[in-house]
Design a protein around this motif. Structure first.
Motif, PDB file in Angstrom:
ATOM      1  N   ASN B 277       0.534  -1.145  -0.259  1.00 57.00           N
ATOM      2  CA  ASN B 277       0.015  -0.024  -0.350  1.00 57.00           C
ATOM      3  C   ASN B 277       1.232   1.163  -0.018  1.00 57.00           C
ATOM      4  N   PRO B 278       0.227   2.189  -0.539  1.00 55.45           N
ATOM      5  CA  PRO B 278       1.243   3.424  -0.583  1.00 55.45           C
ATOM      6  C   PRO B 278       1.253   3.825   0.550  1.00 55.45           C
ATOM      7  N   CYS B 279       2.645   4.769   1.337  1.00 50.35           N
ATOM      8  CA  CYS B 279       2.961   5.203   2.018  1.00 50.35           C
ATOM      9  C   CYS B 279       2.679   6.571   1.738  1.00 50.35           C
ATOM     10  N   PHE B 280       1.925   7.728   3.442  1.00 44.53           N
ATOM     11  CA  PHE B 280       2.147   9.003   2.606  1.00 44.53           C
ATOM     12  C   PHE B 280       2.691   9.825   4.166  1.00 44.53           C
ATOM     13  N   ALA B 281       3.258  10.960   4.121  1.00 46.89           N
ATOM     14  CA  ALA B 281       4.026  11.967   5.328  1.00 46.89           C
ATOM     15  C   ALA B 281       2.471  11.838   6.173  1.00 46.89           C
ATOM     16  N   GLY B 282       3.081  11.453   7.453  1.00 45.16           N
ATOM     17  CA  GLY B 282       2.490  11.786   8.525  1.00 45.16           C
ATOM     18  C   GLY B 282       1.867   9.887   9.027  1.00 45.16           C
ATOM     19  N   ASP B 283       2.174   9.244   8.123  1.00 41.12           N
ATOM     20  CA  ASP B 283       1.902   7.811   8.208  1.00 41.12           C
ATOM     21  C   ASP B 283       3.390   7.609   9.519  1.00 41.12           C
ATOM     22  N   THR B 284       2.322   6.703  10.207  1.00 43.18           N
ATOM     23  CA  THR B 284       3.456   5.922  11.177  1.00 43.18           C
ATOM     24  C   THR B 284       4.011   4.903  11.110  1.00 43.18           C
ATOM     25  N   ILE B 285       5.002   4.368  10.597  1.00 45.91           N
ATOM     26  CA  ILE B 285       5.853   3.532  10.607  1.00 45.91           C
ATOM     27  C   ILE B 285       6.130   2.402  11.626  1.00 45.91           C
ATOM     28  N   ARG B 286       5.267   1.060  11.087  1.00 48.39           N
ATOM     29  CA  ARG B 286       5.879   0.496  12.499  1.00 48.39           C
ATOM     30  C   ARG B 286       6.897  -0.601  11.350  1.00 48.39           C
ATOM     31  N   ALA B 287       7.115  -2.066  12.853  1.00 50.21           N
ATOM     32  CA  ALA B 287       7.344  -2.862  11.411  1.00 50.21           C
ATOM     33  C   ALA B 287       7.686  -4.621  12.113  1.00 50.21           C
ATOM     34  N   TRP B 288       7.461  -5.490  11.425  1.00 51.31           N
ATOM     35  CA  TRP B 288       7.762  -7.062  12.376  1.00 51.31           C
ATOM     36  C   TRP B 288       7.675  -7.541  11.034  1.00 51.31           C
ATOM     37  N   SER B 289       8.998  -8.800  11.946  1.00 55.32           N
ATOM     38  CA  SER B 289       9.483  -9.609  11.258  1.00 55.32           C
ATOM     39  C   SER B 289       9.014 -11.336  11.829  1.00 55.32           C
ATOM     40  N   GLU B 290       9.240 -12.239  10.603  1.00 61.29           N
ATOM     41  CA  GLU B 290       8.796 -13.290  11.003  1.00 61.29           C
ATOM     42  C   GLU B 290      10.098 -14.424  10.334  1.00 61.29           C
ATOM     43  N   VAL B 291      10.738 -15.484  11.031  1.00 56.66           N
ATOM     44  CA  VAL B 291      11.721 -15.940  11.047  1.00 56.66           C
ATOM     45  C   VAL B 291      11.229 -17.063   9.699  1.00 56.66           C
ATOM     46  N   LEU B 292      11.779 -17.143   8.683  1.00 54.94           N
ATOM     47  CA  LEU B 292      11.482 -18.573   8.394  1.00 54.94           C
ATOM     48  C   LEU B 292      12.354 -19.156   7.793  1.00 54.94           C
ATOM     49  N   ASP B 293      13.437 -19.029   7.910  1.00 55.54           N
ATOM     50  CA  ASP B 293      14.419 -20.253   7.768  1.00 55.54           C
ATOM     51  C   ASP B 293      16.101 -19.938   8.471  1.00 55.54           C
ATOM     52  N   ALA B 294      16.528 -20.585   8.067  1.00 54.23           N
ATOM     53  CA  ALA B 294      18.313 -20.121   8.416  1.00 54.23           C
ATOM     54  C   ALA B 294      19.091 -21.384   8.327  1.00 54.23           C
ATOM     55  N   ALA B 295      19.840 -20.902   8.278  1.00 47.55           N
ATOM     56  CA  ALA B 295      21.527 -21.645   7.455  1.00 47.55           C
ATOM     57  C   ALA B 295      22.842 -21.379   8.227  1.00 47.55           C
ATOM     58  N   GLU B 296      23.421 -22.478   7.630  1.00 49.07           N
ATOM     59  CA  GLU B 296      24.783 -22.464   7.891  1.00 49.07           C
ATOM     60  C   GLU B 296      25.501 -21.503   6.692  1.00 49.07           C
ATOM     61  N   THR B 297      26.365 -21.263   7.017  1.00 49.22           N
ATOM     62  CA  THR B 297      27.335 -20.878   5.803  1.00 49.22           C
ATOM     63  C   THR B 297      28.732 -21.373   5.779  1.00 49.22           C
ATOM     64  N   ALA B 298      29.335 -20.683   4.722  1.00 45.16           N
ATOM     65  CA  ALA B 298      30.790 -21.823   4.916  1.00 45.16           C
ATOM     66  C   ALA B 298      32.300 -20.992   5.648  1.00 45.16           C
ATOM     67  N   ALA B 299      31.414 -19.343   5.832  1.00 47.35           N
ATOM     68  CA  ALA B 299      32.359 -18.642   7.042  1.00 47.35           C
ATOM     69  C   ALA B 299      32.429 -18.761   8.182  1.00 47.35           C
ATOM     70  N   PRO B 300      33.575 -18.778   8.894  1.00 43.11           N
ATOM     71  CA  PRO B 300      33.793 -18.826  10.645  1.00 43.11           C
ATOM     72  C   PRO B 300      32.592 -18.190  11.373  1.00 43.11           C
ATOM     73  N   GLY B 301      31.547 -19.060  11.769  1.00 42.90           N
ATOM     74  CA  GLY B 301      30.659 -18.837  12.523  1.00 42.90           C
ATOM     75  C   GLY B 301      29.445 -17.928  11.985  1.00 42.90           C
ATOM     76  N   VAL B 302      29.586 -17.990  11.218  1.00 35.23           N
ATOM     77  CA  VAL B 302      28.447 -16.873   9.744  1.00 35.23           C
ATOM     78  C   VAL B 302      27.401 -18.252   9.886  1.00 35.23           C
TER      79      VAL B 302
END
Lengths: 344, 344, 344
Positions: B277-302
């Protein structure tokens, strides 16, 4: 497990505890440009590498209040997220110049605790220290805030009140290494007045006013990574207003004071400070100063001037501070007592 | 000969064509300071050279979204000047860190074309690539937009639909060379949560809200040299409102997500994104997240965490996304699916 | 002794006097980022180090108007604090590129004085020169302002009128050392049009409009350390409006002119300029240009184009400039006559 930070409550602090604040920050010329865009900042030392070199420094330091706000901002999530009021500052000292490229971090030690008689809040005193990437301390100050208790029934901690100096003595001020005002260029600095031209008790009306906007104070406050919601979320207060970060008023007033105090180049100490009334977008900020004291320093040509800097808004008369009962007049926003370095 | 750019229309694109976008851009600490002033950005890796060094990088990279917006902005005059709608993103990958001093340019290849049944518009898919001054690719992403035809009678191009991945596989993510999270400082980063502390399906309300102003989103949008008039010209819409650049909402939401996802340091991939949806001045923006997946990588600790980041405005409940018919709820502004790098 | 600057009045100027303006200023990438955020500035030469190198310069110079505004801002406390009107510019020449890290200072020589017949005001002409940290002159221009007298009874100074050129001759323009447009990349610059593609008398409507906000013009004006109160203090005028600094309009119009004049890379000279009507927040600024002249230079591939740049606001038609009586049309904000460098 909840992932978000709900902040500390009064009973979460213990005497002597050291809190390491998050998110180190590398500053650049970008933060300086912002400071000059947000405030009418014109002190030559922080504006020009050439001027700073002519005064014995290697390059222009960042404005002292950039350092203050950056360090302060880091403390917000740990100290004032649940604060009811920001009560005061004391014993603030600028210890080492900060330049573009430096990285700042901050830590605070709890130096005082006092539960209020209502049992629902308490006062926390912390001594906050900012350090650069070499571990050199660049700033320290004491701040105290009133914080809510999570649980009104929690037992009160042992009361410990810090012993605060009313003002720093001149010999406690740290003059940047190498600072030398003997070849000071008053023309380039913008005013001819040196320390001996000011008399104790003299008051200066800084003339200019700035009407502040929501976009500006939010840019400023975020720049210091201060994310206290009351500054950003118009739905947070019943009146739909966003409270302006007190530091924004400090910087505006200090910058306005250039007109009459152009040679008060560097802030060396903050003796005390109070945010007397809230400031909102649409207010026009003005400032006046009173000379409280003057002293010499060991650095060549460098004196120290102690100033009361008062910010006020529309309707407040210059030089009015308190009413007959000793309360701050309604239009007074800030009452700051500080030491600055100035050519003798 | 007309001198001004009227933009491309649907019939001006041909399959496989490569468009080199104008105006290379050298970024500096100034753009970083702006990013920190415009958004409550606090991820330590992009804030502190010292923190980045402690994680194996030479210095703090610029925030990933600075790179995204800079590259995106260059494409606007060639891709979306006559766009009716910005339909989606896919297969976005951050390929190489960008630092102050780097100069970015951008090119796009047309990888899909489909005329709409109304004959007046069509959809164009492009794969955009950003490169630095050494020719190293720093970012690529697919974007598709609905574009007007200049001439409704023009014949339709051969329909070519790209085969898009629904999400990047973890092995497709590029981890910056040298990145090492084995000595990661959770205290300085701001939160203790590592990848294994998050569970798939977990939802996080990022708590804070920011009420946005016209001055701010225009500063942001111009900073990326995105000059689409709908963001700047209040006479352009009948309601006198200026539409906020979708990227402003992305950056605001990503920055707000620090509170709960402070250790999701670097964006590695963008799987999909929709401006609901469009956003305009005066709107108060909030946010939430959902964890969808997790994985390892080849980099140490990453590790890599896949997140849905939803921005919403006043009146929208946290965690509400779509209505019973599958349409985005009215207050939802953004639905972004991305991969970030986080200590395992 | 009063400490604040009340500005100079007409009788304070004397013919031939040189005024050294205060507060030298070191510029950085921060000021460039601000320029790009405040204006839709996209000229490749000032945007990209790589592009500038491909044209024979060592790195991207700062936008010419950053230099102009920085120098201009320094003159305000000495020249225009008591100005009733900013009457005009002439013989402006950009003499040497300015890069991040350079420190600018400014001086003005009084070259003309004329008391008005009302005896209460007079006109002061000054030639202002900006220099860098090496003493190299980077900019010079003549400006004249109408200034109040402190004392209407003060005797009039001897009238001295400067002999002003109506426009600089092409051979008076200074081309930056090393500039070479023979390998100019029109694709990266954004438009294919070279000098020979423009004909004298051609008019170009730059299409886009920008609605301006108080927060933006105050950020801009402060950034140049221009602290004239009429731009900042909403209580200063009876209508509660803040007058927008004329230079903000110049930069907005010049930046909008990218669309049609993307290859008019560097401003070499300012022949004349008039701020025809005041601009306030809420106005939507548009711009059009007229090609006035074209010339070769001695530098390889580098030509000069003389342009009239007109900024106008809502309600003004493109290409309308003056009414039948020769007065500027009500919506005209700026009429600027300048030389720019462009590939031949």
């Amino acid at each position: 497990m909840t992932k978000t930070n709900s902040g500390r409550f009064f009973e979460d602090y213990s005497h002597g505890e050291v809190i390491h604040h998050a998110v180190p920050r590398t500053l650049s010329g970008g933060e300086r440009a912002f400071y000059h865009a947000l405030y009418p900042a014109r002190h030559a030392m922080a504006s020009s590498d050439e001027f700073a070199k002519s005064c014995g420094l290697g390059a222009a330091p960042l404005d002292d209040l950039i350092v203050f706000h950056t360090v302060f901002g880091k403390t917000v999530p740990d100290i004032s997220l649940n604060a009811v009021a920001n009560l005061g500052y004391a014993e603030g000292r600028f210890l080492h110049p900060v330049h573009p490229g430096d990285t700042l971090r901050a830590r605070s030690q709890v130096i005082g605790l006092k539960q209020n008689s209502n049992g629902r809040t308490g006062v926390v005193w912390v001594r906050t220290t900012g350090t650069n990437q070499h571990g050199t301390e660049v700033l320290e100050y004491i701040r105290w805030v009133m914080v809510r208790k999570r649980d009104a029934g929690a037992s009160a901690p042992r009361e410990m009140l810090p012993d605060l100096q009313r003002a720093l003595r001149p010999d406690q001020l740290r003059v940047p290494a190498g600072l030398d005002f003997t070849a000071y260029d008053f023309t380039q600095a913008g005013e001819p007045h040196r320390l001996r031209d000011y008399r104790i008790g003299e008051k200066i009306d800084h003339v200019d006013g700035v009407t502040v906007e929501d976009a500006e104070h939010m840019l400023a406050t975020r720049l210091w990574q201060n994310t206290a919601k009351v500054h950003f979320d118009a739905t947070n207060r019943e009146d739909g207003k966003r409270l302006i970060y007190g530091g924004h008023v400090i910087s505006m007033a200090r910058s306005l004071s250039f007109n009459g105090l152009a040679n008060a180049q560097l802030i060396a100490g903050i003796n005390s400070g109070a945010h007397a009334n809230p400031c909102f977008a649409g207010d026009t900020i003005r400032a006046w100063s009173e000379v409280l004291d003057a002293a010499e320093t060991a650095a060549p040509g460098v004196g120290a001037i102690r100033l009361r800097l008062v910010a006020c808004k529309d309707g407040a008369d210059a030089f009015s501070l308190r009413d007959a009962e000793g309360r701050y007049a309604p239009g007074v926003l800030l009452d700051l007592d500080y030491w600055a370095l100035m050519p003798v």
